[in-house]
Design an enzyme around this catalytic site. Structure first.
Site, PDB file in Angstrom:
ATOM      1  N   HIS A  68      47.330 -19.144  24.624  1.00  0.00           N
ATOM      2  CA  HIS A  68      46.450 -17.989  24.489  1.00  0.00           C
ATOM      3  C   HIS A  68      45.017 -18.413  24.241  1.00  0.00           C
ATOM      4  O   HIS A  68      44.751 -19.557  23.895  1.00  0.00           O
ATOM      5  CB  HIS A  68      46.917 -17.045  23.365  1.00  0.00           C
ATOM      6  CG  HIS A  68      46.860 -17.636  21.999  1.00  0.00           C
ATOM      7  ND1 HIS A  68      47.967 -18.161  21.375  1.00  0.00           N
ATOM      8  CD2 HIS A  68      45.836 -17.790  21.119  1.00  0.00           C
ATOM      9  CE1 HIS A  68      47.625 -18.612  20.186  1.00  0.00           C
ATOM     10  NE2 HIS A  68      46.331 -18.405  19.999  1.00  0.00           N
ATOM     11  N   ARG A  74      37.627 -13.027  18.155  1.00  0.00           N
ATOM     12  CA  ARG A  74      37.506 -12.203  16.950  1.00  0.00           C
ATOM     13  C   ARG A  74      36.832 -10.896  17.351  1.00  0.00           C
ATOM     14  O   ARG A  74      35.817 -10.917  18.052  1.00  0.00           O
ATOM     15  CB  ARG A  74      36.681 -12.934  15.894  1.00  0.00           C
ATOM     16  CG  ARG A  74      37.419 -14.087  15.274  1.00  0.00           C
ATOM     17  CD  ARG A  74      36.584 -14.763  14.181  1.00  0.00           C
ATOM     18  NE  ARG A  74      37.354 -15.841  13.587  1.00  0.00           N
ATOM     19  CZ  ARG A  74      37.381 -17.075  14.052  1.00  0.00           C
ATOM     20  NH1 ARG A  74      36.662 -17.401  15.104  1.00  0.00           N
ATOM     21  NH2 ARG A  74      38.118 -18.002  13.465  1.00  0.00           N
ATOM     22  N   GLU A 126      44.603 -13.370  22.414  1.00  0.00           N
ATOM     23  CA  GLU A 126      44.826 -12.998  21.014  1.00  0.00           C
ATOM     24  C   GLU A 126      43.553 -12.354  20.482  1.00  0.00           C
ATOM     25  O   GLU A 126      42.483 -12.960  20.510  1.00  0.00           O
ATOM     26  CB  GLU A 126      45.147 -14.247  20.191  1.00  0.00           C
ATOM     27  CG  GLU A 126      45.229 -13.983  18.695  1.00  0.00           C
ATOM     28  CD  GLU A 126      45.331 -15.263  17.885  1.00  0.00           C
ATOM     29  OE1 GLU A 126      44.757 -15.294  16.781  1.00  0.00           O
ATOM     30  OE2 GLU A 126      45.976 -16.231  18.340  1.00  0.00           O
ATOM     31  N   HIS A 137      33.132 -17.474  29.098  1.00  0.00           N
ATOM     32  CA  HIS A 137      33.706 -16.207  29.536  1.00  0.00           C
ATOM     33  C   HIS A 137      35.193 -16.375  29.808  1.00  0.00           C
ATOM     34  O   HIS A 137      35.693 -17.481  29.912  1.00  0.00           O
ATOM     35  CB  HIS A 137      33.002 -15.694  30.803  1.00  0.00           C
ATOM     36  CG  HIS A 137      33.095 -16.638  31.959  1.00  0.00           C
ATOM     37  ND1 HIS A 137      32.142 -17.596  32.206  1.00  0.00           N
ATOM     38  CD2 HIS A 137      34.040 -16.804  32.920  1.00  0.00           C
ATOM     39  CE1 HIS A 137      32.488 -18.298  33.285  1.00  0.00           C
ATOM     40  NE2 HIS A 137      33.645 -17.834  33.721  1.00  0.00           N
ATOM     41  N   GLU A 159      34.316 -12.547  33.485  1.00  0.00           N
ATOM     42  CA  GLU A 159      33.965 -12.703  34.891  1.00  0.00           C
ATOM     43  C   GLU A 159      35.080 -12.128  35.738  1.00  0.00           C
ATOM     44  O   GLU A 159      36.267 -12.403  35.502  1.00  0.00           O
ATOM     45  CB  GLU A 159      33.774 -14.188  35.226  1.00  0.00           C
ATOM     46  CG  GLU A 159      33.407 -14.413  36.682  1.00  0.00           C
ATOM     47  CD  GLU A 159      33.276 -15.899  37.027  1.00  0.00           C
ATOM     48  OE1 GLU A 159      32.593 -16.183  38.018  1.00  0.00           O
ATOM     49  OE2 GLU A 159      33.862 -16.742  36.321  1.00  0.00           O
TER      50      GLU A 159
END
Length: 135
Positions: free
Chosen positions: A12, A16, A63, A82, A130
């Site tokens: 993953h 935040r 996540e 990105h 993107e």
């Protein structure tokens, strides 16, 4: 260790987020991901939500980490680039996202020095995503 098979698998990417509900809505409603699981960690005062296009056993997922006591928006930093997603019709995708209120700071078009069609959108926290046209 077998040199022909990778030992590691990407599980993953973690971001935040300031508003978990708004972020989950963005990734599920606008980008078509599914909420795979969500867990509160009361002692640590945070929540983890995992979203993606398939189960975690065979897909890389995103996540979303929500720290309950975070009052200010996060500084995105200069090291973050990105997330990239493949889409079949980039122009139509961008039109739909823009109509839904999603920020599209770099409209669909050819990448500089290439014929690859790309665009950039932003999630509610300003993270860049993107879009790359894939047939």
């Amino acid at each position: 260790m077998n040199d022909n098979k990778p030992v590691f698998r990407l599980l993953h990417t973690m971001l935040r987020v300031k508003n978990l509900d708004k972020s989950i809505a963005f990734y599920t409603e606008h980008l078509g991901m599914k909420l795979l699981r969500k867990n509160d960690y009361t002692e640590g005062r945070f929540t983890l939500a995992f979203v993606g296009y398939g189960d975690e056993a065979s897909n890389t997922v995103l996540e979303l980490t929500y720290n309950w006591d975070q009052e200010e928006p996060y500084e995105l930093g200069t090291g973050y680039g990105h997330i990239a997603l493949g889409v079949p019709d980039i122009y139509r995708t961008c039109e739909k996202l823009k109509a839904a209120g999603v920020s599209v700071p770099r409209p669909a078009g050819p990448m500089r020095h290439s014929r690859t069609l790309i665009a950039f959108i932003e999630d509610p926290d300003g993270y860049k995503i993107e879009l790359v046209e894939r047939s």
